[in-house]
Motif scaffolding. Structure first.
Motif, PDB file in Angstrom:
ATOM      1  N   ARG A  10       0.862  -1.188   0.000  1.00 26.09           N
ATOM      2  CA  ARG A  10       0.000   0.000   0.000  1.00 26.09           C
ATOM      3  C   ARG A  10       0.895   1.233   0.000  1.00 26.09           C
ATOM      4  NH1 ARG A  10      -5.258  -0.844   3.476  1.00 26.09           N
ATOM      5  NH2 ARG A  10      -5.140   1.375   3.119  1.00 26.09           N
ATOM      6  N   VAL A  11       1.163   1.758  -1.198  1.00 27.41           N
ATOM      7  CA  VAL A  11       2.131   2.846  -1.357  1.00 27.41           C
ATOM      8  C   VAL A  11       1.683   4.153  -0.715  1.00 27.41           C
ATOM      9  CG1 VAL A  11       3.122   1.867  -3.446  1.00 27.41           C
ATOM     10  CG2 VAL A  11       1.224   3.478  -3.632  1.00 27.41           C
ATOM     11  N   PHE A  12       0.395   4.302  -0.464  1.00 25.46           N
ATOM     12  CA  PHE A  12      -0.095   5.552   0.110  1.00 25.46           C
ATOM     13  C   PHE A  12       0.067   5.599   1.625  1.00 25.46           C
ATOM     14  CE2 PHE A  12      -2.560   4.951  -3.792  1.00 25.46           C
ATOM     15  CZ  PHE A  12      -2.075   6.044  -4.494  1.00 25.46           C
ATOM     16  N   ASP A  13       0.284   4.456   2.242  1.00 21.91           N
ATOM     17  CA  ASP A  13       0.404   4.426   3.701  1.00 21.91           C
ATOM     18  C   ASP A  13       1.651   5.140   4.204  1.00 21.91           C
ATOM     19  OD1 ASP A  13      -1.922   3.013   3.773  1.00 21.91           O
ATOM     20  OD2 ASP A  13      -1.018   1.115   4.377  1.00 21.91           O
ATOM     21  N   ILE A  14       2.772   4.958   3.526  1.00 23.82           N
ATOM     22  CA  ILE A  14       4.048   5.484   4.022  1.00 23.82           C
ATOM     23  C   ILE A  14       4.055   7.012   4.115  1.00 23.82           C
ATOM     24  CG2 ILE A  14       6.528   5.626   3.570  1.00 23.82           C
ATOM     25  CD1 ILE A  14       6.261   2.743   2.441  1.00 23.82           C
ATOM     26  N   PRO A  15       3.698   7.747   3.051  1.00 23.27           N
ATOM     27  CA  PRO A  15       3.733   9.212   3.196  1.00 23.27           C
ATOM     28  C   PRO A  15       2.740   9.734   4.228  1.00 23.27           C
ATOM     29  CG  PRO A  15       3.086   8.597   0.948  1.00 23.27           C
ATOM     30  CD  PRO A  15       3.389   7.341   1.687  1.00 23.27           C
ATOM     31  N   HIS A  16       1.557   9.135   4.294  1.00 28.99           N
ATOM     32  CA  HIS A  16       0.563   9.610   5.252  1.00 28.99           C
ATOM     33  C   HIS A  16       0.986   9.285   6.683  1.00 28.99           C
ATOM     34  CE1 HIS A  16      -2.195   9.475   1.613  1.00 28.99           C
ATOM     35  NE2 HIS A  16      -1.940  10.733   1.878  1.00 28.99           N
ATOM     36  N   LYS A  17       1.641   8.148   6.864  1.00 32.95           N
ATOM     37  CA  LYS A  17       2.155   7.802   8.192  1.00 32.95           C
ATOM     38  C   LYS A  17       3.243   8.801   8.591  1.00 32.95           C
ATOM     39  CE  LYS A  17       2.536   3.510   9.487  1.00 32.95           C
ATOM     40  NZ  LYS A  17       2.980   2.112   9.678  1.00 32.95           N
ATOM     41  N   GLY A  18       4.081   9.203   7.626  1.00 33.26           N
ATOM     42  CA  GLY A  18       5.119  10.204   7.897  1.00 33.26           C
ATOM     43  C   GLY A  18       4.534  11.556   8.276  1.00 33.26           C
ATOM     44  N   ILE A  19       3.482  11.958   7.588  1.00 34.03           N
ATOM     45  CA  ILE A  19       2.821  13.229   7.910  1.00 34.03           C
ATOM     46  C   ILE A  19       2.201  13.160   9.304  1.00 34.03           C
ATOM     47  CG2 ILE A  19       0.883  14.737   7.316  1.00 34.03           C
ATOM     48  CD1 ILE A  19       1.550  14.091   4.349  1.00 34.03           C
ATOM     49  N   ARG A  20       1.525  12.067   9.619  1.00 32.21           N
ATOM     50  CA  ARG A  20       0.942  11.919  10.957  1.00 32.21           C
ATOM     51  C   ARG A  20       2.024  11.948  12.032  1.00 32.21           C
ATOM     52  NH1 ARG A  20      -2.051   8.035   8.290  1.00 32.21           N
ATOM     53  NH2 ARG A  20      -0.888   6.332   9.274  1.00 32.21           N
ATOM     54  N   ASN A  21       3.161  11.303  11.748  1.00 37.39           N
ATOM     55  CA  ASN A  21       4.269  11.316  12.695  1.00 37.39           C
ATOM     56  C   ASN A  21       4.791  12.740  12.888  1.00 37.39           C
ATOM     57  OD1 ASN A  21       6.367  10.572  14.382  1.00 37.39           O
ATOM     58  ND2 ASN A  21       7.695   9.964  12.712  1.00 37.39           N
ATOM     59  N   GLY A  22       4.975  13.468  11.802  1.00 32.51           N
ATOM     60  CA  GLY A  22       5.444  14.851  11.900  1.00 32.51           C
ATOM     61  C   GLY A  22       4.503  15.723  12.708  1.00 32.51           C
ATOM     62  N   LEU A  23       3.207  15.570  12.464  1.00 32.17           N
ATOM     63  CA  LEU A  23       2.223  16.347  13.221  1.00 32.17           C
ATOM     64  C   LEU A  23       2.230  15.957  14.694  1.00 32.17           C
ATOM     65  CD1 LEU A  23      -0.682  16.384  10.625  1.00 32.17           C
ATOM     66  CD2 LEU A  23       0.677  18.349  11.378  1.00 32.17           C
ATOM     67  N   SER A  24       2.386  14.665  14.963  1.00 30.30           N
ATOM     68  CA  SER A  24       2.454  14.216  16.361  1.00 30.30           C
ATOM     69  C   SER A  24       3.668  14.792  17.065  1.00 30.30           C
ATOM     70  CB  SER A  24       2.513  12.684  16.416  1.00 30.30           C
ATOM     71  OG  SER A  24       1.332  12.127  15.918  1.00 30.30           O
ATOM     72  N   GLN A  25       4.826  14.753  16.400  1.00 30.27           N
ATOM     73  CA  GLN A  25       6.039  15.309  16.986  1.00 30.27           C
ATOM     74  C   GLN A  25       5.892  16.810  17.231  1.00 30.27           C
ATOM     75  OE1 GLN A  25       8.602  13.477  18.117  1.00 30.27           O
ATOM     76  NE2 GLN A  25       7.384  11.719  17.471  1.00 30.27           N
ATOM     77  N   LEU A  26       5.221  17.487  16.309  1.00 26.62           N
ATOM     78  CA  LEU A  26       4.980  18.922  16.455  1.00 26.62           C
ATOM     79  C   LEU A  26       4.095  19.199  17.672  1.00 26.62           C
ATOM     80  CD1 LEU A  26       5.338  21.763  15.292  1.00 26.62           C
ATOM     81  CD2 LEU A  26       3.387  21.305  13.803  1.00 26.62           C
ATOM     82  N   LEU A  27       3.046  18.419  17.851  1.00 26.90           N
ATOM     83  CA  LEU A  27       2.162  18.606  19.004  1.00 26.90           C
ATOM     84  C   LEU A  27       2.881  18.317  20.317  1.00 26.90           C
ATOM     85  CD1 LEU A  27      -1.137  17.081  17.610  1.00 26.90           C
ATOM     86  CD2 LEU A  27      -0.676  19.485  18.123  1.00 26.90           C
ATOM     87  N   ILE A  28       3.690  17.268  20.326  1.00 24.60           N
ATOM     88  CA  ILE A  28       4.455  16.944  21.534  1.00 24.60           C
ATOM     89  C   ILE A  28       5.387  18.092  21.890  1.00 24.60           C
ATOM     90  CG2 ILE A  28       6.275  15.449  22.451  1.00 24.60           C
ATOM     91  CD1 ILE A  28       4.881  13.144  20.852  1.00 24.60           C
ATOM     92  N   LEU A  29       6.121  18.591  20.891  1.00 22.08           N
ATOM     93  CA  LEU A  29       7.059  19.687  21.144  1.00 22.08           C
ATOM     94  C   LEU A  29       6.321  20.953  21.572  1.00 22.08           C
ATOM     95  CD1 LEU A  29      10.001  20.563  21.214  1.00 22.08           C
ATOM     96  CD2 LEU A  29       9.792  21.189  18.787  1.00 22.08           C
ATOM     97  N   ALA A  30       5.178  21.230  20.945  1.00 17.99           N
ATOM     98  CA  ALA A  30       4.404  22.419  21.320  1.00 17.99           C
ATOM     99  C   ALA A  30       3.934  22.329  22.767  1.00 17.99           C
ATOM    100  CB  ALA A  30       3.203  22.574  20.387  1.00 17.99           C
ATOM    101  N   GLY A  31       3.606  21.122  23.216  1.00 18.84           N
ATOM    102  CA  GLY A  31       3.133  20.944  24.578  1.00 18.84           C
ATOM    103  C   GLY A  31       4.213  21.076  25.628  1.00 18.84           C
ATOM    104  N   LYS A  32       5.455  20.772  25.263  1.00 18.10           N
ATOM    105  CA  LYS A  32       6.514  20.844  26.268  1.00 18.10           C
ATOM    106  C   LYS A  32       7.447  22.046  26.083  1.00 18.10           C
ATOM    107  CE  LYS A  32       9.813  17.661  24.095  1.00 18.10           C
ATOM    108  NZ  LYS A  32      10.521  16.394  24.243  1.00 18.10           N
ATOM    109  N   THR A  33       7.131  22.915  25.128  1.00 20.03           N
ATOM    110  CA  THR A  33       7.958  24.096  24.893  1.00 20.03           C
ATOM    111  C   THR A  33       7.765  25.123  26.008  1.00 20.03           C
ATOM    112  OG1 THR A  33       7.957  23.811  22.499  1.00 20.03           O
ATOM    113  CG2 THR A  33       8.351  26.037  23.301  1.00 20.03           C
ATOM    114  N   ASP A  34       8.880  25.658  26.482  1.00 18.55           N
ATOM    115  CA  ASP A  34       8.869  26.793  27.409  1.00 18.55           C
ATOM    116  C   ASP A  34       8.904  28.044  26.540  1.00 18.55           C
ATOM    117  OD1 ASP A  34       9.331  28.849  29.173  1.00 18.55           O
ATOM    118  OD2 ASP A  34      11.155  27.973  30.044  1.00 18.55           O
ATOM    119  N   TYR A  35       7.766  28.709  26.432  1.00 16.72           N
ATOM    120  CA  TYR A  35       7.646  29.843  25.510  1.00 16.72           C
ATOM    121  C   TYR A  35       8.393  31.082  25.984  1.00 16.72           C
ATOM    122  CZ  TYR A  35       4.459  26.940  22.915  1.00 16.72           C
ATOM    123  OH  TYR A  35       3.933  25.908  22.178  1.00 16.72           O
ATOM    124  N   THR A  36       9.002  31.025  27.150  1.00 14.29           N
ATOM    125  CA  THR A  36       9.860  32.127  27.596  1.00 14.29           C
ATOM    126  C   THR A  36      11.313  31.886  27.190  1.00 14.29           C
ATOM    127  OG1 THR A  36      10.285  31.114  29.764  1.00 14.29           O
ATOM    128  CG2 THR A  36       8.360  32.577  29.578  1.00 14.29           C
TER     129      THR A  36
END
Length: 92
Positions: free
Chosen positions: A4-30
């Protein structure tokens, strides 16, 4: 087993978004270095999404149209002020 060739890019995008949310949650905005890291990751993830969208528009949707002629007409297009496009299913 079918590949299923479409799974890999979409899984990568979901991973990127997940990593972004994790980092946004633990970022010290100061802390400017943490905010810069978040900004850089945001740029990378959204660049990946824009590139993926361009590939789907150029390759996937035209190929899909060959098998189902109304496919692209049933997919709407919304362009945000940043120029990023999102596809949504139109209600006919």
């Amino acid at each position: 087993m079918r590949v299923r060739v479409f799974d890999i890019p979409h899984k990568g995008i979901r991973n990127g978004l997940s990593q972004l949310l994790i980092l946004a949650g633990k970022t010290d905005y100061t802390d400017p270095s943490q905010v810069l890291a978040l900004s850089n990751l945001t740029d990378q993830v959204f660049q990946l999404i824009r590139l993926h969208e361009a590939d789907e528009n150029e390759w996937v949707l035209p190929a899909l149209d060959k098998h189902h002629a109304t496919a692209q007409r049933r997919i709407g297009r919304i362009t945000t002020s940043s120029g990023c496009c999102y596809r949504t299913r139109r209600r006919d």
